[in-house]
Design an enzyme around this catalytic site. Structure first.
Site, PDB file in Angstrom:
ATOM      1  N   HIS A  54       3.722  -2.487   2.924  1.00 26.21           N
ATOM      2  CA  HIS A  54       3.735  -1.086   2.459  1.00 26.21           C
ATOM      3  C   HIS A  54       4.985  -0.760   1.659  1.00 26.21           C
ATOM      4  CE1 HIS A  54       0.891  -1.246   5.750  1.00 26.21           C
ATOM      5  NE2 HIS A  54       0.285  -0.214   5.173  1.00 26.21           N
TER       6      HIS A  54
ATOM      7  N   HIS B  98      -6.007   3.197  -3.892  1.00 24.26           N
ATOM      8  CA  HIS B  98      -5.803   3.450  -2.451  1.00 24.26           C
ATOM      9  C   HIS B  98      -6.160   4.912  -2.140  1.00 24.26           C
ATOM     10  CE1 HIS B  98      -4.364   2.042   1.385  1.00 24.26           C
ATOM     11  NE2 HIS B  98      -3.362   2.884   1.461  1.00 24.26           N
TER      12      HIS B  98
ATOM     13  N   ASP C 157       0.832  -1.217   0.000  1.00 25.55           N
ATOM     14  CA  ASP C 157       0.000   0.000   0.000  1.00 25.55           C
ATOM     15  C   ASP C 157       0.864   1.263   0.000  1.00 25.55           C
ATOM     16  OD1 ASP C 157      -1.994  -1.845   0.395  1.00 25.55           O
ATOM     17  OD2 ASP C 157      -2.691  -1.031   2.304  1.00 25.55           O
ATOM     18  N   ASP C 158       0.300   2.328  -0.505  1.00 27.47           N
ATOM     19  CA  ASP C 158       0.800   3.726  -0.375  1.00 27.47           C
ATOM     20  C   ASP C 158       1.754   4.188  -1.468  1.00 27.47           C
ATOM     21  OD1 ASP C 158      -0.628   3.608   1.961  1.00 27.47           O
ATOM     22  OD2 ASP C 158       1.126   3.605   3.286  1.00 27.47           O
TER      23      ASP C 158
ATOM     24  N   HIS D 120      -4.874   9.371   0.419  1.00 24.96           N
ATOM     25  CA  HIS D 120      -4.894   8.562   1.638  1.00 24.96           C
ATOM     26  C   HIS D 120      -5.936   9.040   2.639  1.00 24.96           C
ATOM     27  CE1 HIS D 120      -2.959   5.797   4.611  1.00 24.96           C
ATOM     28  NE2 HIS D 120      -2.727   5.145   3.498  1.00 24.96           N
TER      29      HIS D 120
END
Ligand code: ZN
Length: 229
Positions: free
Chosen positions: A182, A87, A36-37, A91
């Site tokens: 991540h 995603h 993620d991210d 955020h």
């Protein structure tokens, strides 16, 4: 402690909240590593190299703003056969912003990712794992499946080592497990190093690391209830 909660809570929740995907319906030794991210200019290229070396694949849930900053990394991910997912744009937390704002975050990221990938994004992971019933409705309309996880090694926690991440993943994974990791500024020192340790070990013991399918989300009807091993 957090990794135990982050792993066992989703395992209990999936019997109550069945719409998201918590784990893939696999009986073989297939593991779904997710990041993620990103894209992150440091961590993501390292991961690309490691996965290419081991002929393994993964799923990357990208932030729209980061994808705008590093479009070449997004293209490299799709060219290498990895799957990309939504995603949100910046955020956002579904529990903190109004739904209309959250929907805008999701739509904006979708537009950017679709443009870069040249194909519709089919998977969505909510930041912080937080979603609402309206998030699920948005996903249904957008043709994106909300993906959670059933293994959380907590690579974002300060002080964690690459070895701990690799060991936690191996300790908790089961066939079809979705592992939440991540590729961001916090984890860039440890997560790629953890994958350097983990991937050869998994492959030596007969596991395949696969990306979520690029095209078709899994309809809930086709996901059988899986017993715990
Ligand atoms: Zn995130």
């Amino acid at each position: 402690m957090l990794h135990l909660i982050g792993t066992y809570l989703p395992r209990a929740l999936r019997y109550i909240v069945w719409d998201p995907l918590w784990r893939m319906p696999e009986r073989d030794k297939v593991l779904y590593l997710t990041f993620d991210d990103g894209p992150d200019p440091d961590a993501t290229p390292q991961l690309l190299e490691i996965f290419e070396k081991h002929q393994a694949h993964a799923t990357f849930f990208l932030r729209g703003d980061h994808a705008e900053q590093h479009p070449q990394i997004v293209r490299a991910l799709t060219a290498a056969g990895h799957t990309i997912g939504n995603h949100t744009y910046s955020h956002a937390s579904a529990w903190k912003v109004h739904h209309s704002e959250y929907a805008e975050e999701l739509s904006r990221a979708t537009e950017i990712l679709n443009g870069l990938a040249g194909a519709p994004v089919r998977w969505m992971r909510p930041p912080f794992g937080k979603f609402t019933p309206r998030t699920l409705i948005w996903c249904k309309h957008a043709g994106q499946k909300l993906v959670m996880w059933d293994v959380l090694p907590c690579d974002f926690v300060a002080g964690i080592t690459a070895d701990q991440i690799a060991r936690r993943t191996q300790r908790f994974m089961r066939a079809g497990s979705i592992v939440c990791l991540h590729d961001n500024h916090k984890s860039r020192q440890v997560t790629p190093a953890a994958m350097r340790e983990l991937l050869p070990r998994l492959i030596d013991s007969g596991w395949t690391c696969a990306a979520l399918p690029a095209e078709q989300p899994v309809p809930k009807e086709s996901v059988p209830l899986l017993r715990s091993e």
